[in-house]
Design an enzyme around this catalytic site. Structure first.
Site, short mmCIF file in Angstrom:
data_model
loop_
_atom_site.label_atom_id
_atom_site.label_comp_id
_atom_site.label_asym_id
_atom_site.label_seq_id
_atom_site.Cartn_x
_atom_site.Cartn_y
_atom_site.Cartn_z
N HIS A 264 0.52 -1.41 0.00
CA HIS A 264 -0.28 -0.07 -0.16
C HIS A 264 0.90 1.15 0.53
O HIS A 264 0.70 2.26 -0.98
CB HIS A 264 -1.08 -0.13 1.36
CG HIS A 264 -1.72 1.56 1.04
ND1 HIS A 264 -3.47 0.96 0.92
CD2 HIS A 264 -1.26 2.07 1.92
CE1 HIS A 264 -3.58 2.26 1.57
NE2 HIS A 264 -2.99 3.15 1.50
N GLU A 265 1.69 1.13 1.11
CA GLU A 265 2.37 2.65 1.18
C GLU A 265 3.54 2.41 -0.54
O GLU A 265 4.01 3.42 -0.90
CB GLU A 265 3.87 2.16 2.15
CG GLU A 265 2.89 2.49 3.44
CD GLU A 265 1.38 4.28 4.01
OE1 GLU A 265 2.03 4.52 3.12
OE2 GLU A 265 0.70 3.10 4.75
N HIS A 268 2.04 4.95 -2.90
CA HIS A 268 1.84 5.88 -2.83
C HIS A 268 2.96 6.71 -3.33
O HIS A 268 3.52 7.32 -3.77
CB HIS A 268 1.79 6.06 -1.91
CG HIS A 268 0.15 6.30 -1.20
ND1 HIS A 268 -0.50 7.10 -1.91
CD2 HIS A 268 -0.61 5.64 0.32
CE1 HIS A 268 -1.48 7.23 -0.63
NE2 HIS A 268 -1.48 6.03 0.43
N GLU A 294 -4.58 7.30 -3.23
CA GLU A 294 -5.00 6.77 -2.55
C GLU A 294 -5.29 5.98 -3.60
O GLU A 294 -5.55 4.48 -3.16
CB GLU A 294 -6.07 6.86 -1.63
CG GLU A 294 -5.80 7.39 -0.50
CD GLU A 294 -5.22 6.89 0.36
OE1 GLU A 294 -4.96 5.48 0.29
OE2 GLU A 294 -4.12 7.33 1.01
#
Length: 500
Positions: A264-265, A268, A294
Site C-alpha cells: 500500500h505505502e 503511494h 489513494e
C-alpha cells in the site's frame, strides 16, 4: 526553464524556497514518527511550528500575491507554466484566508495531539487524547469559517483533500455504495468461512521485513531514492521525487499485517518518485489529489497484491521462506485466505469489501462533529454502536476502536473518504490498464510489474496536479468516477472465492 520569462523565473525561485522550508519541516515530522527521542518532543513541536509559519508567511506575502497576479495576466507562458500559475494562485487565495497565527496554533496543537494519541493508545484510554483532539477540532472549525463553505463546514476540508468533494456528493456516493456492498456481504456470510488461521502463526520479524523489501523492489520502488522504516502507523512521506520514504509495522503473529502495508505505502511512493523532477516546488510536482493518491496505493495493494497472479508468483517463494508455517498449504488456499471477507475491528487490516464500512463510520463521525451533532467525547459511543450496526462486531477497547487511526491527531479531517474514492478510482484505472496492456495478468504472474508501472507513470503520475480527480479519470478511462466498476470487480472476485 531558461526559456521562461523573468517573472516566471522569479516565481519558480520563490516557490522552491518555500518548498525547501516545507520539506525541512516534513523531515522533522518523519523523524518525530520514527526515531525522535522521547525527551526531544517539546522542542520538535516548536521547530515544526516555526517552519510551518515561515512557509505560510512567505507564500501568502504581498510580494507573492502581486507576482502571481502579474503572471496570471502575462502572455507567452507555456501550457504547463500557466497551469502552475493558475494552481498557485488558487492556493494563494485559499492560504491567504488563514492567518499565520492560526497556522502556528494548529502546528502546536497537532504536535501535542500526536503525542497524546500515542499515549492514549499505550494506555488504551480515549480520554487521554480527547482534550487535544477537541482543540484540533475547534481550530479546524475556525479554519472552515475562514475558508468559507456553502452548506456544511466540513465541506471546506473535504474540498481540500479532493477538489469538488462535499457532504452532498459523498452522501450520494455512500448511499448508493452501501447497499451494493451489503448485498455482496450478505451472500458471502451465508457461505462456509474461508480458513485463514495459518496466517496467524509466528513469522519472524526479520524474515517478514526482508520479504517486504523484496516486494517493494520488485514493484519498482527505488531504494536509492527512498527507505523503509517502522512506525506506529504506516505512512509515506516525500521531500522531493528523489527522497520518498515509507514506513510499515510488523506483527510476528500475523503475516497479513506487514506485507500489504508495504505494498500500500509502496503504491503511494511510486507515485511520488515518478512526479516531474523539473517541477520541484511547483504544483505540477504534486499529486492530483488525495483520492488519486489513494487510487495508486489501493490499486497496488488490492488489484495487484491480492490477485491470483500475485499469489502464483510469490507463494512458492513464501513457502521456501516459511516452510513450517505454510506446510501443506496450496496457492489457492493462500489466495482465498488473503482475500477472506470477515467483518473486523481494524480498518487497515480489513478486507476489500468491509473496508468501506470502516470508512463510512469515520466519515459520518467527522460530518457530525463539524455540524455539532456530536462532540469529541461522544466518539467512542458512536463508534462502538456503529461497528455493531454496520459490521456486527463488538469493540472491546479504545485501542482497537476509535484510537486506531493517526489521522485525527494530525488534524486530517476529510481524508478518510479518499480511501473509498481512491479504491473506486483504482479499480477503474486498473480495468483500463488491463484493456491497454493485454498481457498484464501474465506479467504479474511472472513477477514483472514494469509494464503496469510504466502505464501508471504515463497515465497518472506524469501530470502532477494538472488535472483534478474527475478530469484525470475522464482522460484515462473516458468517464468520471463510476462506482459500478468497483462493485463489479468485487463481485467477480468473490464469485470465484465464495461461489456466490
Amino acid at each position: 526553464m531558461s526559456q521562461a520569462s523573468p517573472h516566471y523565473q522569479q516565481y519558480v525561485t520563490e516557490m522552491r524556497k518555500i518548498a525547501d522550508i516545507r520539506y525541512a519541516s516534513a523531515v522533522l515530522q518523519w523523524d518525530q514518527e520514527t526515531y525522535l527521542p522521547a525527551k526531544g518532543a517539546d522542542f520538535r513541536g516548536q521547530q515544526i511550528a516555526t517552519l510551518s509559519s515561515l512557509a505560510h508567511e512567505f507564500f501568502t506575502s504581498q510580494k507573492m500575491g502581486q507576482l502571481l497576479k502579474t503572471l496570471s495576466e502575462e502572455d507567452g507562458l507555456t501550457e504547463d507554466q500557466r497551469a502552475n500559475v493558475v494552481l498557485s494562485l488558487q492556493d494563494y487565495e485559499r492560504h491567504s484566508k488563514i492567518p499565520t497565527d492560526l497556522v502556528e496554533r494548529m502546528s502546536v496543537a497537532v504536535h501535542k495531539s500526536f503525542h497524546s494519541w500515542m499515549k492514549g493508545r499505550q494506555e488504551n484510554d480515549f480520554s487521554v487524547f480527547a482534550p487535544d483532539l477537541s482543540e484540533i477540532l475547534q481550530l479546524k472549525k475556525e479554519e472552515s469559517t475562514l475558508l468559507g463553505y456553502e452548506k456544511n463546514p466540513y465541506d471546506a476540508h473535504l474540498n481540500d483533500h479532493d477538489k469538488g468533494s462535499s457532504v452532498a456528493l459523498l452522501d450520494q456516493i455512500f448511499t448508493n455504495l452501501k447497499p451494493a456492498l451489503k448485498s455482496i456481504l450478505d451472500k458471502i456470510l451465508t457461505k462456509p468461512e474461508v480458513e485463514d488461521g495459518f496466517l496467524r502463526q509466528h513469522f519472524p520479524k526479520n524474515q517478514q521485513w526482508e520479504f517486504g523489501i523484496q516486494v517493494l523492489k520488485d514493484m519498482g520502488y527505488d531504494f536509492e531514492a527512498g527507505r523503509q522504516d517502522v512506525s506506529e502507523h504506516p505512512f509515506t512521506i516525500n521531500f522531493n521525487s528523489k527522497d520518498v520514504r515509507v514506513t510499515t509495522r510488523i506483527d510476528e503473529q500475523d503475516f497479513s499485517n506487514m506485507l500489504w502495508s508495504c505494498i500500500h505505502e509502496g503504491g503511494h511512493a511510486l507515485y511520488e518518485q515518478a512526479l516531474p523532477e523539473a517541477e520541484y516546488g511547483l504544483p505540477l510536482s504534486e499529486a492530483a489529489s488525495f483520492s488519486v493518491h489513494e487510487s495508486q496505493s489501493r490499486l497496488w495493494e488490492n488489484q495487484v497484491g491480492r490477485s491470483w497472479e500475485f499469489c502464483q508468483h510469490y507463494f512458492p517463494i513464501l513457502k521456501e521462506l516459511f516452510p513450517k508455517q505454510f506446510a501443506g498449504i496450496s496457492t489457492e488456499e493462500f489466495y482465498k485466505a488473503i482475500n477472506k471477507v470477515s467483518p473486523s475491528l481494524i480498518r487497515t487490516e480489513a478486507d476489500e469489501l468491509t473496508y468501506h464500512f470502516h470508512v463510512m463510520i469515520r466519515y459520518e463521525i467527522e460530518k457530525l462533529l463539524f455540524d455539532g451533532a456530536i462532540s469529541v467525547h461522544d466518539i467512542p459511543e458512536y463508534w462502538n454502536a456503529h461497528y455493531e450496526s454496520y459490521l456486527g462486531v463488538a469493540v472491546p477497547d479504545h485501542k482497537r476502536g476509535c484510537l486506531q487511526d493517526v489521522h485525527w491527531s494530525h488534524g486530517s479531517f476529510g481524508y478518510f473518504p479518499t480511501y473509498s474514492l481512491g479504491s473506486m478510482y483504482g479499480a477503474q484505472f486498473y480495468t483500463q490498464a488491463a484493456t491497454e496492456i493485454p498481457l498484464l495478468s501474465t506479467y504479474i504472474r511472472n513477477g514483472s510489474f514494469q509494464p503496469l508501472l510504466q502505464w501508471l507513470n504515463g497515465k497518472v503520475h506524469i501530470w502532477g496536479r494538472k488535472y483534478d480527480s474527475e478530469s484525470l479519470s475522464l482522460k484515462i478511462s473516458g468517464k468520471g468516477l463510476d462506482p459500478s466498476i468497483f462493485t463489479a470487480y468485487l463481485l467477480d472476485k468473490y464469485m470465484n472465492i465464495y461461489n456466490i
